[in-house]
Design a protein around this motif. Sequence first.
Motif, PDB file in Angstrom:
ATOM      1  N   THR A   2       0.827  -1.354  -0.051  1.00 37.27           N
ATOM      2  CA  THR A   2      -0.186   0.000  -0.015  1.00 37.27           C
ATOM      3  C   THR A   2       0.697   1.169   0.051  1.00 37.27           C
ATOM      4  O   THR A   2       1.877   1.089   0.325  1.00 37.27           O
ATOM      5  CB  THR A   2      -1.018   0.136   1.219  1.00 37.27           C
ATOM      6  N   CYS A   3       0.201   2.396  -0.382  1.00 35.66           N
ATOM      7  CA  CYS A   3       0.920   3.633  -0.177  1.00 35.66           C
ATOM      8  C   CYS A   3      -0.393   4.745   0.124  1.00 35.66           C
ATOM      9  O   CYS A   3      -1.414   4.473  -0.594  1.00 35.66           O
ATOM     10  CB  CYS A   3       1.680   4.130  -1.265  1.00 35.66           C
ATOM     11  N   GLN A   4      -0.101   5.578   1.192  1.00 39.86           N
ATOM     12  CA  GLN A   4      -1.187   6.673   1.495  1.00 39.86           C
ATOM     13  C   GLN A   4      -0.894   8.040   0.268  1.00 39.86           C
ATOM     14  O   GLN A   4      -1.974   8.308  -0.021  1.00 39.86           O
ATOM     15  CB  GLN A   4      -0.721   7.202   2.842  1.00 39.86           C
ATOM     16  N   PHE A   5      -0.073   7.919  -0.239  1.00 38.88           N
ATOM     17  CA  PHE A   5       0.188   8.982  -1.189  1.00 38.88           C
ATOM     18  C   PHE A   5      -0.202   8.484  -2.806  1.00 38.88           C
ATOM     19  O   PHE A   5      -0.813   7.401  -3.023  1.00 38.88           O
ATOM     20  CB  PHE A   5       1.724   9.696  -1.429  1.00 38.88           C
ATOM     21  N   HIS A   6      -0.228   9.492  -3.563  1.00 43.07           N
ATOM     22  CA  HIS A   6      -0.584   8.883  -4.949  1.00 43.07           C
ATOM     23  C   HIS A   6       0.711   8.945  -5.820  1.00 43.07           C
ATOM     24  O   HIS A   6       1.058   9.890  -6.593  1.00 43.07           O
ATOM     25  CB  HIS A   6      -1.461  10.144  -5.587  1.00 43.07           C
ATOM     26  N   PRO A   7       0.954   7.614  -6.180  1.00 45.51           N
ATOM     27  CA  PRO A   7       2.432   7.462  -6.987  1.00 45.51           C
ATOM     28  C   PRO A   7       1.803   7.957  -8.505  1.00 45.51           C
ATOM     29  O   PRO A   7       2.811   8.315  -9.108  1.00 45.51           O
ATOM     30  CB  PRO A   7       2.454   5.695  -6.752  1.00 45.51           C
ATOM     31  N   GLU A   8       0.436   7.871  -8.910  1.00 46.08           N
ATOM     32  CA  GLU A   8       0.255   8.351 -10.085  1.00 46.08           C
ATOM     33  C   GLU A   8       0.347  10.050 -10.372  1.00 46.08           C
ATOM     34  O   GLU A   8       0.373  10.520 -11.506  1.00 46.08           O
ATOM     35  CB  GLU A   8      -1.115   7.874 -10.669  1.00 46.08           C
ATOM     36  N   LYS A   9       0.465  10.701  -9.154  1.00 44.65           N
ATOM     37  CA  LYS A   9       0.772  12.092  -9.234  1.00 44.65           C
ATOM     38  C   LYS A   9       2.119  12.348  -8.718  1.00 44.65           C
ATOM     39  O   LYS A   9       2.262  13.566  -8.578  1.00 44.65           O
ATOM     40  CB  LYS A   9      -0.424  12.639  -8.649  1.00 44.65           C
ATOM     41  N   SER A  10       2.996  11.287  -8.822  1.00 41.38           N
ATOM     42  CA  SER A  10       4.374  11.734  -7.962  1.00 41.38           C
ATOM     43  C   SER A  10       5.666  11.516  -8.994  1.00 41.38           C
ATOM     44  O   SER A  10       6.698  11.289  -8.554  1.00 41.38           O
ATOM     45  CB  SER A  10       4.551  10.852  -6.896  1.00 41.38           C
ATOM     46  N   GLY A  11       5.269  12.015 -10.400  1.00 41.14           N
ATOM     47  CA  GLY A  11       6.200  12.217 -11.205  1.00 41.14           C
ATOM     48  C   GLY A  11       7.184  10.885 -11.309  1.00 41.14           C
ATOM     49  O   GLY A  11       6.555   9.732 -11.303  1.00 41.14           O
ATOM     50  N   LYS A  12       8.485  11.010 -11.604  1.00 44.93           N
ATOM     51  CA  LYS A  12       9.057   9.904 -12.132  1.00 44.93           C
ATOM     52  C   LYS A  12       9.361   8.924 -10.862  1.00 44.93           C
ATOM     53  O   LYS A  12       9.323   7.608 -10.827  1.00 44.93           O
ATOM     54  CB  LYS A  12      10.690  10.242 -12.249  1.00 44.93           C
ATOM     55  N   VAL A  13       9.253   9.225  -9.483  1.00 39.94           N
ATOM     56  CA  VAL A  13       9.595   8.488  -8.444  1.00 39.94           C
ATOM     57  C   VAL A  13       8.330   7.646  -8.190  1.00 39.94           C
ATOM     58  O   VAL A  13       8.331   6.486  -8.054  1.00 39.94           O
ATOM     59  CB  VAL A  13       9.533   9.437  -7.013  1.00 39.94           C
ATOM     60  N   GLY A  14       7.057   8.236  -8.514  1.00 41.43           N
ATOM     61  CA  GLY A  14       5.691   7.247  -8.524  1.00 41.43           C
ATOM     62  C   GLY A  14       5.801   6.733  -9.707  1.00 41.43           C
ATOM     63  O   GLY A  14       5.293   5.314  -9.284  1.00 41.43           O
ATOM     64  N   GLU A  15       6.176   6.970 -10.591  1.00 43.69           N
ATOM     65  CA  GLU A  15       5.978   5.700 -11.870  1.00 43.69           C
ATOM     66  C   GLU A  15       7.059   4.869 -11.587  1.00 43.69           C
ATOM     67  O   GLU A  15       6.761   3.581 -11.858  1.00 43.69           O
ATOM     68  CB  GLU A  15       6.562   6.845 -13.076  1.00 43.69           C
ATOM     69  N   GLN A  16       8.181   4.953 -11.021  1.00 44.38           N
ATOM     70  CA  GLN A  16       9.183   3.973 -10.807  1.00 44.38           C
ATOM     71  C   GLN A  16       8.595   2.894  -9.615  1.00 44.38           C
ATOM     72  O   GLN A  16       8.634   1.473  -9.537  1.00 44.38           O
ATOM     73  CB  GLN A  16      10.300   4.262 -10.116  1.00 44.38           C
ATOM     74  N   ILE A  17       7.571   3.676  -8.591  1.00 46.21           N
ATOM     75  CA  ILE A  17       6.993   2.327  -7.594  1.00 46.21           C
ATOM     76  C   ILE A  17       5.875   1.653  -8.175  1.00 46.21           C
ATOM     77  O   ILE A  17       5.832   0.707  -7.929  1.00 46.21           O
ATOM     78  CB  ILE A  17       6.391   3.732  -6.583  1.00 46.21           C
ATOM     79  N   ILE A  18       5.128   2.420  -9.046  1.00 46.65           N
ATOM     80  CA  ILE A  18       4.136   1.503  -9.890  1.00 46.65           C
ATOM     81  C   ILE A  18       4.811   0.253 -10.865  1.00 46.65           C
ATOM     82  O   ILE A  18       4.311  -0.596 -10.494  1.00 46.65           O
ATOM     83  CB  ILE A  18       3.312   2.290 -10.779  1.00 46.65           C
ATOM     84  N   LYS A  19       5.808   0.818 -11.401  1.00 45.19           N
ATOM     85  CA  LYS A  19       6.552  -0.174 -12.009  1.00 45.19           C
ATOM     86  C   LYS A  19       7.147  -1.282 -11.302  1.00 45.19           C
ATOM     87  O   LYS A  19       7.112  -2.532 -11.683  1.00 45.19           O
ATOM     88  CB  LYS A  19       7.807   0.535 -12.756  1.00 45.19           C
ATOM     89  N   ASN A  20       7.619  -0.807  -9.843  1.00 43.50           N
ATOM     90  CA  ASN A  20       8.280  -1.803  -9.010  1.00 43.50           C
ATOM     91  C   ASN A  20       7.145  -2.805  -8.631  1.00 43.50           C
ATOM     92  O   ASN A  20       7.443  -4.180  -8.521  1.00 43.50           O
ATOM     93  CB  ASN A  20       8.764  -1.180  -7.852  1.00 43.50           C
ATOM     94  N   PHE A  21       5.831  -2.334  -8.325  1.00 49.25           N
ATOM     95  CA  PHE A  21       4.689  -3.387  -8.421  1.00 49.25           C
ATOM     96  C   PHE A  21       4.562  -4.304  -9.289  1.00 49.25           C
ATOM     97  O   PHE A  21       4.302  -5.364  -9.072  1.00 49.25           O
ATOM     98  CB  PHE A  21       3.762  -2.580  -7.902  1.00 49.25           C
ATOM     99  N   ILE A  22       4.518  -3.689 -10.452  1.00 49.67           N
ATOM    100  CA  ILE A  22       4.147  -4.482 -11.812  1.00 49.67           C
ATOM    101  C   ILE A  22       5.307  -5.803 -11.984  1.00 49.67           C
ATOM    102  O   ILE A  22       5.089  -6.892 -12.153  1.00 49.67           O
ATOM    103  CB  ILE A  22       3.887  -3.760 -12.875  1.00 49.67           C
ATOM    104  N   ASP A  23       6.404  -5.239 -11.406  1.00 50.30           N
ATOM    105  CA  ASP A  23       7.613  -6.342 -11.534  1.00 50.30           C
ATOM    106  C   ASP A  23       7.731  -7.308 -10.512  1.00 50.30           C
ATOM    107  O   ASP A  23       8.499  -8.016 -10.446  1.00 50.30           O
ATOM    108  CB  ASP A  23       8.936  -5.588 -11.773  1.00 50.30           C
ATOM    109  N   LEU A  24       6.860  -7.133  -9.444  1.00 50.05           N
ATOM    110  CA  LEU A  24       6.932  -7.985  -8.146  1.00 50.05           C
ATOM    111  C   LEU A  24       6.830  -9.378  -8.762  1.00 50.05           C
ATOM    112  O   LEU A  24       5.953  -9.864  -9.511  1.00 50.05           O
ATOM    113  CB  LEU A  24       5.917  -7.523  -7.158  1.00 50.05           C
TER     114      LEU A  24
END
Length: 213
Positions: free
Chosen positions: A191-213
């Motif tokens: 989970t995350c409380q913040f919005h990765p989809e609105k957090s620029g390159k950092v958020g994009e990397q977090i989403i990618k890391n989840f997809i790559d799990l």
Amino acid sequence: MQVAIVKYNAGNIYSVVNALKRLGIEPTLTDDAELLMKADKVLFPGQGHAGEAMDYLRARKLDLLIRDLKQPVFGICVGQQLLCRHSEEGDTECIGIFDAEVKRFQPQRHEDKVPCMGWQEISLPQPLQKEGGVNPLYKGILSPLSLEGSGEAPYVYFVHSYYVPVCNETIATADYILPYSASMHKDNFYTCQFHPEKSGKVGEQIIKNFIDL
């Protein structure tokens, strides 16, 4: 890879759809139990009132379905809060993956505004700092050097009035009025409380890391 997003009466879901599309992923937005169970990854995002969201989920038995999912699940913003045991918002019983109580921010000073809105640093909680452990969700983003105010801590975007206190499942913290859980992990639930989809390159990397799990 099949990626599903839980469809329910919560805002901000389409910004997550667009974030996945930017990564070349065409997600399925659905409340269909079979499609959610068959997906390789499930995202559970949203903004809104916890009580109203849980009413919608229970009416369709999606609360039980989410609880029983075995593939990686990613709760975002209200999605993190609904995966907890209980929320002060509407005195709401939630899904219960995390044995935690969601609380409302209580301003301590004149400058403390609720909701918390804007960019904040996230860092490793102290136990993980000592162990040098970084969750796979934060590969390439957090390190034991990512301490608040260190210049190494990444910034992400928050909009919320309620928070989850720091607990054993906390994998990243933020500080607004008090330290709280910016991100959590238990079994196949992230989970995350913040919005990765609105957090620029950092958020994009977090989403990618989840997809790559």
